[in-house]
Enzyme design. Structure first.
Site, PDB file in Angstrom:
ATOM      1  N   SER A  68     -10.963  -8.813   1.903  1.00  0.00           N
ATOM      2  CA  SER A  68     -10.884  -9.938   0.976  1.00  0.00           C
ATOM      3  C   SER A  68     -12.277 -10.355   0.540  1.00  0.00           C
ATOM      4  O   SER A  68     -13.253 -10.254   1.310  1.00  0.00           O
ATOM      5  CB  SER A  68     -10.186 -11.118   1.666  1.00  0.00           C
ATOM      6  N   TYR A 128      -9.601 -17.455   8.130  1.00  0.00           N
ATOM      7  CA  TYR A 128      -9.022 -16.275   7.484  1.00  0.00           C
ATOM      8  C   TYR A 128     -10.125 -15.293   7.085  1.00  0.00           C
ATOM      9  O   TYR A 128     -10.065 -14.103   7.401  1.00  0.00           O
ATOM     10  CB  TYR A 128      -8.205 -16.687   6.260  1.00  0.00           C
ATOM     11  N   LYS A 180     -11.201 -11.282   8.510  1.00  0.00           N
ATOM     12  CA  LYS A 180     -11.462 -10.090   7.701  1.00  0.00           C
ATOM     13  C   LYS A 180     -12.845  -9.517   7.990  1.00  0.00           C
ATOM     14  O   LYS A 180     -13.023  -8.294   8.097  1.00  0.00           O
ATOM     15  CB  LYS A 180     -11.321 -10.429   6.213  1.00  0.00           C
TER      16      LYS A 180
END
Length: 351
Positions: A131, A155, A159
């Site tokens: 991402s 989040y 990643k």
């Protein structure tokens, strides 16, 4: 003979669209999905679109022995899995702040479990769904792959941690191949209107919220902040059509089959579109008015984000072909035909 691929999270939004392009390119995908965000209906519709049967193993990559068993079965049947396309994970930024352990368990521990199974099964090619959140607050734009990595939420950190793990795996095993794809903002749907984004609850992302307002599922669109230093005061993002993103996955699988080592690649259009520009384009394309309510800025949101996609053009021979109007047209077609998402489907409008 076509190559078999294991697609984790293949029944989700990005996964289902990617299956269409993988099959068109001659690959034979096998889907592993716990269906927490995916749908059997999505897979059935992909099968209808492609005329191809897609095996589904319903399960979780963290379940001990599951992935090893799947890889062993296909190897025993002389249909060895040659690459894993890893799309499984949880992805809501806000939820990651309120429940970070869920995100580290699913995204980081899940990937470690997958890698252990791949090592046991002799599979050495992986395409990872990363991402643009790994970059954090822009120090310069557009984001290149060399931009410092400083995610601002759990989040994004999951990643980044997975990317670091994958780099270490490649450093330890020179025959291992990893392509990590740093997505920007995928929106839209398959042009048939048969598959699209299907949020389980209130959408976390802008575009499905817009389409749900248009069909009356939501009363209005919340726009968070109109005082950013942008042309119209709303945040600017790099939106790309999910079908362009799907093609990017195919090119990444192709690349992984003939290269070793770790590489991170941006997938974006290289153009910024503001929240209000997207809303106005959708209104023009759909003929639907989208009522808006202005809300304060959300903590952690940045003003402008877009990609430098030159590495994808150079390495993957990939570039976007569909603009914001196509994204809105296709996303609106999906939502019109499927006002409740997967389940009850409205008849196609007369042509």
């Amino acid at each position: 003979m076509s190559s078999y691929l294991l697609v984790t999270g293949g029944a989700g939004y990005i996964g289902s669209h990617t299956l269409v392009e993988l099959i068109a390119a001659g690959y034979q995908p096998v889907v592993l999905d716990n269906l927490s965000n995916g749908s059997r209906d999505a897979l059935r519709r992909v099968e209808e679109l492609t005329g191809t049967s897609i095996p589904l193993i319903q399960g979780d990559i963290r379940t001990p022995g599951l992935v090893e068993t799947v890889l062993a079965i296909y190897r025993r049947d002389k249909r060895p899995i040659e690459c894993v396309l890893h799309l499984a994970g949880v992805k809501a930024v806000g939820e990651s702040v309120s429940d970070p352990l869920k995100y580290f368990d699913n995204n980081v521990a899940g990937t470690v479990a997958l890698l252990m199974a791949m090592r046991a099964g002799g599979v050495q090619r992986l395409v990872f769904s990363s991402s643009a959140t790994v970059y954090g607050v822009p120090r310069f734009l557009p984001f290149t792959e060399q931009h410092p990595l400083a995610p601002t939420n759990p989040y994004g950190r999951t990643k980044l941690f997975v990317e670091q793990i994958l780099q270490d795996v490649c450093a330890a095993d020179a025959s291992f191949s990893v392509v990590t794809l740093r997505y920007f903002n995928p929106i839209g749907a398959h042009p048939s209107g048969m598959i699209g984004e299907n949020p389980r609850d209130t959408p976390n992302n802008l575009f499905p919220y817009i389409t749900q307002v248009a069909v009356g599922q939501q009363p209005f669109l919340k726009v968070f902040g109109v005082d950013y230093p942008t042309e119209d005061g709303t945040g600017v993002r790099d939106y790309l059509h999910v079908m362009d993103l799907a093609v990017g996955h195919v090119r990444a699988v192709d690349y992984a089959s003939s290269h070793t080592g770790f590489i991170a690649i941006n997938l974006g259009t290289g153009k910024g579109t503001s929240v209000m520009e997207l809303v106005q384009t959708f209104e023009r394309v759909s003929g639907q008015a989208i009522p808006v309510r202005i809300e304060p800025r959300r903590p952690g949101d940045v003003d402008k984000v877009w990609a430098d996609a030159s590495l994808a053009r150079e390495v993957l021979r990939w570039r976007t072909t569909l603009g914001v109007e196509s994204m809105c047209q296709d996303g609106w077609r999906w939502q019109q035909r499927n006002p409740q998402g997967y389940g009850v489907t409205a008849p196609a409008p007369a042509s």
